[in-house]
Scaffold this motif. Structure first.
Motif, PDB file in Angstrom:
ATOM      1  N   SER A   1       0.624   7.617   5.243  1.00 59.98           N
ATOM      2  CA  SER A   1       1.567   8.666   6.100  1.00 59.98           C
ATOM      3  C   SER A   1       1.627   7.371   7.140  1.00 59.98           C
ATOM      4  CB  SER A   1       0.265   9.718   7.219  1.00 59.98           C
ATOM      5  OG  SER A   1      -0.836   9.567   7.803  1.00 59.98           O
ATOM      6  N   PHE A   2       1.223   6.841   7.368  1.00 56.75           N
ATOM      7  CA  PHE A   2       0.704   6.158   8.599  1.00 56.75           C
ATOM      8  C   PHE A   2       2.034   4.766   7.776  1.00 56.75           C
ATOM      9  CE2 PHE A   2      -2.069   4.514   6.420  1.00 56.75           C
ATOM     10  CZ  PHE A   2      -2.917   3.077   6.815  1.00 56.75           C
ATOM     11  N   THR A   3       2.116   4.231   7.042  1.00 59.89           N
ATOM     12  CA  THR A   3       2.195   3.006   6.534  1.00 59.89           C
ATOM     13  C   THR A   3       4.403   2.865   6.757  1.00 59.89           C
ATOM     14  OG1 THR A   3       2.777   3.842   4.706  1.00 59.89           O
ATOM     15  CG2 THR A   3       0.844   2.908   4.520  1.00 59.89           C
ATOM     16  N   ASP A   4       5.118   3.457   7.072  1.00 55.45           N
ATOM     17  CA  ASP A   4       6.191   3.762   7.326  1.00 55.45           C
ATOM     18  C   ASP A   4       6.296   3.137   8.906  1.00 55.45           C
ATOM     19  OD1 ASP A   4       8.886   4.188   6.864  1.00 55.45           O
ATOM     20  OD2 ASP A   4       9.003   5.824   7.473  1.00 55.45           O
ATOM     21  N   GLU A   5       5.423   4.157   9.800  1.00 62.16           N
ATOM     22  CA  GLU A   5       5.715   3.562  11.541  1.00 62.16           C
ATOM     23  C   GLU A   5       4.972   2.125  11.140  1.00 62.16           C
ATOM     24  OE1 GLU A   5       2.947   5.664  14.225  1.00 62.16           O
ATOM     25  OE2 GLU A   5       5.098   6.605  13.962  1.00 62.16           O
ATOM     26  N   LEU A   6       3.487   2.132  10.893  1.00 63.03           N
ATOM     27  CA  LEU A   6       3.249   0.533  10.881  1.00 63.03           C
ATOM     28  C   LEU A   6       4.295  -0.013  10.883  1.00 63.03           C
ATOM     29  CD1 LEU A   6       1.168  -0.824  11.932  1.00 63.03           C
ATOM     30  CD2 LEU A   6       0.126  -0.512   9.623  1.00 63.03           C
ATOM     31  N   ALA A   7       5.275  -0.032   9.508  1.00 63.96           N
ATOM     32  CA  ALA A   7       6.281  -1.569   9.110  1.00 63.96           C
ATOM     33  C   ALA A   7       7.128  -1.601   9.808  1.00 63.96           C
ATOM     34  CB  ALA A   7       6.615  -0.539   7.383  1.00 63.96           C
ATOM     35  N   ARG A   8       7.714  -0.114  10.008  1.00 66.18           N
ATOM     36  CA  ARG A   8       8.678  -0.505  11.601  1.00 66.18           C
ATOM     37  C   ARG A   8       8.358  -1.039  12.448  1.00 66.18           C
ATOM     38  NH1 ARG A   8       9.397   5.365  12.775  1.00 66.18           N
ATOM     39  NH2 ARG A   8       9.929   5.221  10.625  1.00 66.18           N
ATOM     40  N   TYR A   9       7.051  -0.976  13.582  1.00 70.39           N
ATOM     41  CA  TYR A   9       6.610  -1.447  14.586  1.00 70.39           C
ATOM     42  C   TYR A   9       6.142  -2.983  13.914  1.00 70.39           C
ATOM     43  CZ  TYR A   9       6.044   3.394  16.402  1.00 70.39           C
ATOM     44  OH  TYR A   9       6.505   3.997  16.976  1.00 70.39           O
ATOM     45  N   LEU A  10       5.337  -3.378  12.584  1.00 75.64           N
ATOM     46  CA  LEU A  10       4.978  -4.967  12.701  1.00 75.64           C
ATOM     47  C   LEU A  10       6.785  -5.847  12.120  1.00 75.64           C
ATOM     48  CD1 LEU A  10       2.588  -4.236   9.950  1.00 75.64           C
ATOM     49  CD2 LEU A  10       2.902  -5.157  12.061  1.00 75.64           C
ATOM     50  N   MET A  11       7.854  -5.002  12.146  1.00 70.77           N
ATOM     51  CA  MET A  11       9.352  -5.145  12.034  1.00 70.77           C
ATOM     52  C   MET A  11       9.896  -6.068  13.160  1.00 70.77           C
ATOM     53  SD  MET A  11      11.332  -6.592   9.905  1.00 70.77           S
ATOM     54  CE  MET A  11      11.650  -6.157   8.165  1.00 70.77           C
ATOM     55  N   ILE A  12       8.953  -5.009  14.236  1.00 67.25           N
ATOM     56  CA  ILE A  12      10.271  -5.258  15.822  1.00 67.25           C
ATOM     57  C   ILE A  12       9.379  -5.845  16.032  1.00 67.25           C
ATOM     58  CG2 ILE A  12       9.721  -3.824  17.651  1.00 67.25           C
ATOM     59  CD1 ILE A  12      10.177  -1.160  16.565  1.00 67.25           C
ATOM     60  N   TRP A  13       8.002  -6.355  16.434  1.00 67.27           N
ATOM     61  CA  TRP A  13       6.589  -7.407  16.935  1.00 67.27           C
ATOM     62  C   TRP A  13       7.470  -8.844  15.561  1.00 67.27           C
ATOM     63  CZ3 TRP A  13       2.039  -7.763  19.469  1.00 67.27           C
ATOM     64  CH2 TRP A  13       1.558  -7.140  20.683  1.00 67.27           C
ATOM     65  N   VAL A  14       7.707  -9.139  14.728  1.00 69.50           N
ATOM     66  CA  VAL A  14       8.457  -9.848  14.004  1.00 69.50           C
ATOM     67  C   VAL A  14       9.873 -10.241  14.217  1.00 69.50           C
ATOM     68  CG1 VAL A  14       8.915 -10.633  11.476  1.00 69.50           C
ATOM     69  CG2 VAL A  14       7.006  -9.506  11.610  1.00 69.50           C
ATOM     70  N   GLY A  15      10.591  -9.450  14.450  1.00 72.86           N
ATOM     71  CA  GLY A  15      11.737  -9.729  15.129  1.00 72.86           C
ATOM     72  C   GLY A  15      11.942 -10.808  15.872  1.00 72.86           C
ATOM     73  N   VAL A  16      11.198  -9.455  17.750  1.00 72.10           N
ATOM     74  CA  VAL A  16      11.428 -10.302  18.860  1.00 72.10           C
ATOM     75  C   VAL A  16      10.179 -11.388  18.551  1.00 72.10           C
ATOM     76  CG1 VAL A  16      10.647  -9.456  21.345  1.00 72.10           C
ATOM     77  CG2 VAL A  16      11.316  -7.552  18.978  1.00 72.10           C
ATOM     78  N   LEU A  17       9.190 -11.609  18.078  1.00 69.46           N
ATOM     79  CA  LEU A  17       8.773 -12.682  18.365  1.00 69.46           C
ATOM     80  C   LEU A  17       9.446 -14.014  17.817  1.00 69.46           C
ATOM     81  CD1 LEU A  17       4.705 -12.062  18.409  1.00 69.46           C
ATOM     82  CD2 LEU A  17       5.626 -12.947  20.412  1.00 69.46           C
ATOM     83  N   GLY A  18      10.211 -13.442  16.443  1.00 66.61           N
ATOM     84  CA  GLY A  18      10.650 -14.942  15.674  1.00 66.61           C
ATOM     85  C   GLY A  18      11.858 -14.811  16.676  1.00 66.61           C
ATOM     86  N   ALA A  19      12.306 -14.258  17.229  1.00 67.97           N
ATOM     87  CA  ALA A  19      13.184 -14.940  18.277  1.00 67.97           C
ATOM     88  C   ALA A  19      13.009 -15.408  18.966  1.00 67.97           C
ATOM     89  CB  ALA A  19      14.337 -13.417  19.048  1.00 67.97           C
ATOM     90  N   ALA A  20      11.852 -15.508  19.863  1.00 73.85           N
ATOM     91  CA  ALA A  20      11.573 -16.409  20.241  1.00 73.85           C
ATOM     92  C   ALA A  20      10.600 -17.866  19.761  1.00 73.85           C
ATOM     93  CB  ALA A  20      10.550 -16.192  21.162  1.00 73.85           C
TER      94      ALA A  20
ATOM     95  N   TRP B   1       0.907  -0.913   0.244  1.00 72.61           N
ATOM     96  CA  TRP B   1      -0.300  -0.301  -0.112  1.00 72.61           C
ATOM     97  C   TRP B   1       1.249   1.167  -0.086  1.00 72.61           C
ATOM     98  CZ3 TRP B   1      -4.997   1.783  -1.090  1.00 72.61           C
ATOM     99  CH2 TRP B   1      -4.937   2.853  -1.061  1.00 72.61           C
ATOM    100  N   GLN B   2       2.416   1.412   0.434  1.00 73.15           N
ATOM    101  CA  GLN B   2       2.517   2.487   1.116  1.00 73.15           C
ATOM    102  C   GLN B   2       2.933   2.582  -0.173  1.00 73.15           C
ATOM    103  OE1 GLN B   2       6.134   1.830   3.402  1.00 73.15           O
ATOM    104  NE2 GLN B   2       6.473   3.998   3.547  1.00 73.15           N
ATOM    105  N   VAL B   3       4.116   1.785  -1.184  1.00 71.95           N
ATOM    106  CA  VAL B   3       4.638   1.626  -2.635  1.00 71.95           C
ATOM    107  C   VAL B   3       3.784   1.855  -3.661  1.00 71.95           C
ATOM    108  CG1 VAL B   3       5.642   0.557  -4.602  1.00 71.95           C
ATOM    109  CG2 VAL B   3       5.805   0.366  -2.013  1.00 71.95           C
ATOM    110  N   PHE B   4       1.905   1.474  -3.636  1.00 75.61           N
ATOM    111  CA  PHE B   4       1.577   2.313  -4.589  1.00 75.61           C
ATOM    112  C   PHE B   4       0.811   3.759  -3.941  1.00 75.61           C
ATOM    113  CE2 PHE B   4      -3.142   2.914  -5.100  1.00 75.61           C
ATOM    114  CZ  PHE B   4      -3.238   2.720  -6.465  1.00 75.61           C
ATOM    115  N   THR B   5       0.873   4.364  -2.933  1.00 75.17           N
ATOM    116  CA  THR B   5       0.577   5.506  -2.423  1.00 75.17           C
ATOM    117  C   THR B   5       1.628   6.320  -3.548  1.00 75.17           C
ATOM    118  OG1 THR B   5       0.768   5.030  -0.438  1.00 75.17           O
ATOM    119  CG2 THR B   5      -1.382   5.130  -1.078  1.00 75.17           C
TER     120      THR B   5
END
Length: 154
Positions: free
Chosen positions: A41-60, A28-32
């Motif tokens: 306006s929100f996609t960059d921040e959401l991607a950053r937070y989702l990446m944090i969640w994937v990294g930390v949960l993925g480690a577990a 969606w970010q690329v399309f817009t």
């Protein structure tokens, strides 16, 4: 072991969902940005937070599957009994680290950001929600390592 399989399944499903949302968000970010010439306006921040969640949960998750990176120079020089003892010691070190850094430190971070009422600039969600994944992941890692020790899955 039934509980562990359920935790693995829930965690794996959660990671797949987060990754799916992240892919849709970035598309969606690329399309817009390129098709509509007005980036969302929100996609960059959401991607950053989702990446944090994937990294930390993925480690577990990887910790639970015992697929994490390990240096096996010392264990390869020990006999079977020595390897087992070393793995128990290593698991206890991981448990202490996860308790101190991820659970206690993470809870302090969540508490501080919640008390200060910090929120994300674009999404306007409390940062405590974003950081809550740190102690959750620490608890999961502790569960996995205790399960390994108790069930002698070393």
């Amino acid at each position: 072991m039934k509980l562990r399989k359920k935790v693995d399944k829930v965690l794996g499903t959660a990671l797949a969902i987060i990754m799916g949302v992240m892919v849709i968000n970035v598309l969606w970010q690329v399309f817009t940005r390129f098709a509509m010439d007005t980036p969302s306006s929100f996609t960059d921040e959401l991607a950053r937070y989702l990446m944090i969640w994937v990294g930390v949960l993925g480690a577990a998750y990887i910790s639970g599957k015992r697929l994490h990176v390990a240096i096996d120079l010392l264990p390869s020089r020990l006999n079977k009994k020595g390897q087992t003892k070393l793995k128990v010691v290593i698991n206890w070190i991981i448990i202490v680290f996860c308790l101190a850094a991820l659970v206690i430190g993470g809870l302090r971070l969540v508490y501080i950001t919640f008390t200060l009422k910090q929120s994300s600039p674009a999404l306007q969600i409390p940062l405590a929600v974003v950081y809550a994944i740190i102690p959750i992941s620490g608890i999961l890692m502790i569960y996995y390592k205790l399960s390994d020790i108790i069930n002698k899955q070393l």
